[in-house]
Design an enzyme around this catalytic site. Structure first.
Site, PDB file in Angstrom:
ATOM      1  N   ALA A   1      -8.138   3.057   8.687  1.00 61.53           N
ATOM      2  CA  ALA A   1      -8.053   2.572  10.071  1.00 61.53           C
ATOM      3  C   ALA A   1      -8.491   3.699  10.991  1.00 61.53           C
ATOM      4  O   ALA A   1      -7.896   4.781  10.981  1.00 61.53           O
ATOM      5  CB  ALA A   1      -6.634   2.131  10.396  1.00 61.53           C
TER       6      ALA A   1
ATOM      7  N   CYS B   1       3.086   7.590  10.015  1.00 54.79           N
ATOM      8  CA  CYS B   1       2.996   8.240   8.702  1.00 54.79           C
ATOM      9  C   CYS B   1       4.069   9.319   8.514  1.00 54.79           C
ATOM     10  O   CYS B   1       3.876  10.263   7.753  1.00 54.79           O
ATOM     11  CB  CYS B   1       1.601   8.820   8.480  1.00 54.79           C
ATOM     12  SG  CYS B   1       0.335   7.542   8.500  1.00 54.79           S
TER      13      CYS B   1
ATOM     14  N   TYR C   1       0.471   1.783  12.664  1.00 56.41           N
ATOM     15  CA  TYR C   1       0.201   0.762  13.679  1.00 56.41           C
ATOM     16  C   TYR C   1      -1.220   0.246  13.500  1.00 56.41           C
ATOM     17  O   TYR C   1      -2.144   1.022  13.216  1.00 56.41           O
ATOM     18  CB  TYR C   1       0.340   1.358  15.087  1.00 56.41           C
ATOM     19  CG  TYR C   1      -0.254   0.476  16.171  1.00 56.41           C
ATOM     20  CD1 TYR C   1       0.427  -0.655  16.614  1.00 56.41           C
ATOM     21  CD2 TYR C   1      -1.500   0.765  16.729  1.00 56.41           C
ATOM     22  CE1 TYR C   1      -0.123  -1.478  17.592  1.00 56.41           C
ATOM     23  CE2 TYR C   1      -2.055  -0.057  17.709  1.00 56.41           C
ATOM     24  CZ  TYR C   1      -1.365  -1.179  18.135  1.00 56.41           C
ATOM     25  OH  TYR C   1      -1.911  -1.991  19.091  1.00 56.41           O
TER      26      TYR C   1
ATOM     27  N   ARG D   1       0.837  -1.206   0.000  1.00 57.93           N
ATOM     28  CA  ARG D   1       0.000   0.000   0.000  1.00 57.93           C
ATOM     29  C   ARG D   1       0.864   1.245   0.000  1.00 57.93           C
ATOM     30  O   ARG D   1       2.036   1.218   0.379  1.00 57.93           O
ATOM     31  CB  ARG D   1      -0.912   0.014   1.237  1.00 57.93           C
ATOM     32  CG  ARG D   1      -0.147   0.103   2.537  1.00 57.93           C
ATOM     33  CD  ARG D   1      -0.949   0.652   3.697  1.00 57.93           C
ATOM     34  NE  ARG D   1      -0.180   0.549   4.934  1.00 57.93           N
ATOM     35  CZ  ARG D   1       0.767   1.397   5.303  1.00 57.93           C
ATOM     36  NH1 ARG D   1       1.095   2.429   4.541  1.00 57.93           N
ATOM     37  NH2 ARG D   1       1.421   1.225   6.439  1.00 57.93           N
TER      38      ARG D   1
ATOM     39  N   ALA E   1      -6.199   6.770   9.824  1.00 55.62           N
ATOM     40  CA  ALA E   1      -5.167   6.660   8.789  1.00 55.62           C
ATOM     41  C   ALA E   1      -5.769   6.019   7.545  1.00 55.62           C
ATOM     42  O   ALA E   1      -6.799   5.334   7.620  1.00 55.62           O
ATOM     43  CB  ALA E   1      -4.005   5.807   9.303  1.00 55.62           C
TER      44      ALA E   1
ATOM     45  N   GLN F   1       3.404   5.407   4.738  1.00 51.84           N
ATOM     46  CA  GLN F   1       4.594   5.128   5.524  1.00 51.84           C
ATOM     47  C   GLN F   1       4.281   4.113   6.629  1.00 51.84           C
ATOM     48  O   GLN F   1       3.549   3.163   6.390  1.00 51.84           O
ATOM     49  CB  GLN F   1       5.139   6.456   6.044  1.00 51.84           C
ATOM     50  CG  GLN F   1       5.435   7.420   4.883  1.00 51.84           C
ATOM     51  CD  GLN F   1       6.057   8.731   5.305  1.00 51.84           C
ATOM     52  OE1 GLN F   1       7.021   8.770   6.058  1.00 51.84           O
ATOM     53  NE2 GLN F   1       5.513   9.828   4.809  1.00 51.84           N
TER      54      GLN F   1
END
Length: 212
Positions: free
Chosen positions: A161, A177, A81, A75, A146, A78
């Site tokens: 998420a 990120c 979690y 994906r 995120a 960066q």
């Protein structure tokens, strides 16, 4: 005529490699235009065990403490979690039959999160140059959701998420990120105690509004 999007909800944490394998298989089946059941578009709501994932733009220096398994993934984005208390929404849509525009799709994902948060009276906002959805908290701003996407043959996978009630200390093992000057938050951290089922209802409602 496009068949209705299928919704899948997993009640137990799903291992990351298993999730990726299912997403890739489903995205390929959608792209192949198969008439079988598996080829329907899919939104999959789940949680993962505690993990860190590294997107295609990740910087190794942003992994501060590899206390959980680290997965390098296809994906965009960066380090992120994932863990219990965070609702992950994996989205497999056929953009060929919708709108073959990657930027518009990402913006729709952001709007999906913003509309979902609004149902809990939380004002989620975009930030120029920063991926994800942010909440202004006085002089500071924290990230509450995120997103990271991959698109193959115009079929999307990976997704979003939303932090419902995760252990926020788990984010300290990474620079989320790539943004070090801002924090992370969750609905629970904002004083909004809701069940994952409540969040799922809000996600489904908002999805219909954005994606039809």
């Amino acid at each position: 005529m496009k068949s209705a999007v299928e919704w899948k909800v997993s009640d137990q944490p799903v291992a990351y490699p298993d999730a990726v394998a299912l997403m890739e298989a489903r995205a390929a089946a959608i792209a192949d235009g198969s008439a079988c059941e598996r080829a329907r578009e899919l939104v999959w709501l789940l949680e993962h065990p505690p993990i860190y994932t590294a997107g295609t733009s990740s910087n190794d220096a942003d992994l501060l403490d590899a206390r959980f398994p680290v997965y390098h993934t296809g994906r965009g984005g960066q380090f992120t979690y994932h863990g219990p208390g965070q609702r992950v929404g994996y989205v497999m849509l056929d953009l060929k039959t919708r709108k073959p525009d990657v930027r518009a799709y990402v913006r729709d994902l952001e709007q999906w999160l913003i509309e979902t948060l609004a149902l809990f009276n939380v004002k989620g906002e975009r930030r120029e140059g920063r991926v994800g959805i942010w909440v202004q908290r006085g002089l500071r701003e924290d990230k509450i959701a995120a997103l990271g996407v991959r698109i193959k043959r115009w079929v999307t996978f990976h997704g979003v998420a939303l932090n419902v009630e995760p252990d926020l200390s788990h984010f300290s093992g990474i620079v989320p990120c790539g943004v070090s000057q801002h924090g992370v938050t969750s609905l629970a951290d904002l004083g909004i105690m809701v069940s994952m089922a409540d969040v799922d209802v809000a996600l489904k409602q908002s999805f219909q509004k954005i994606f039809g």
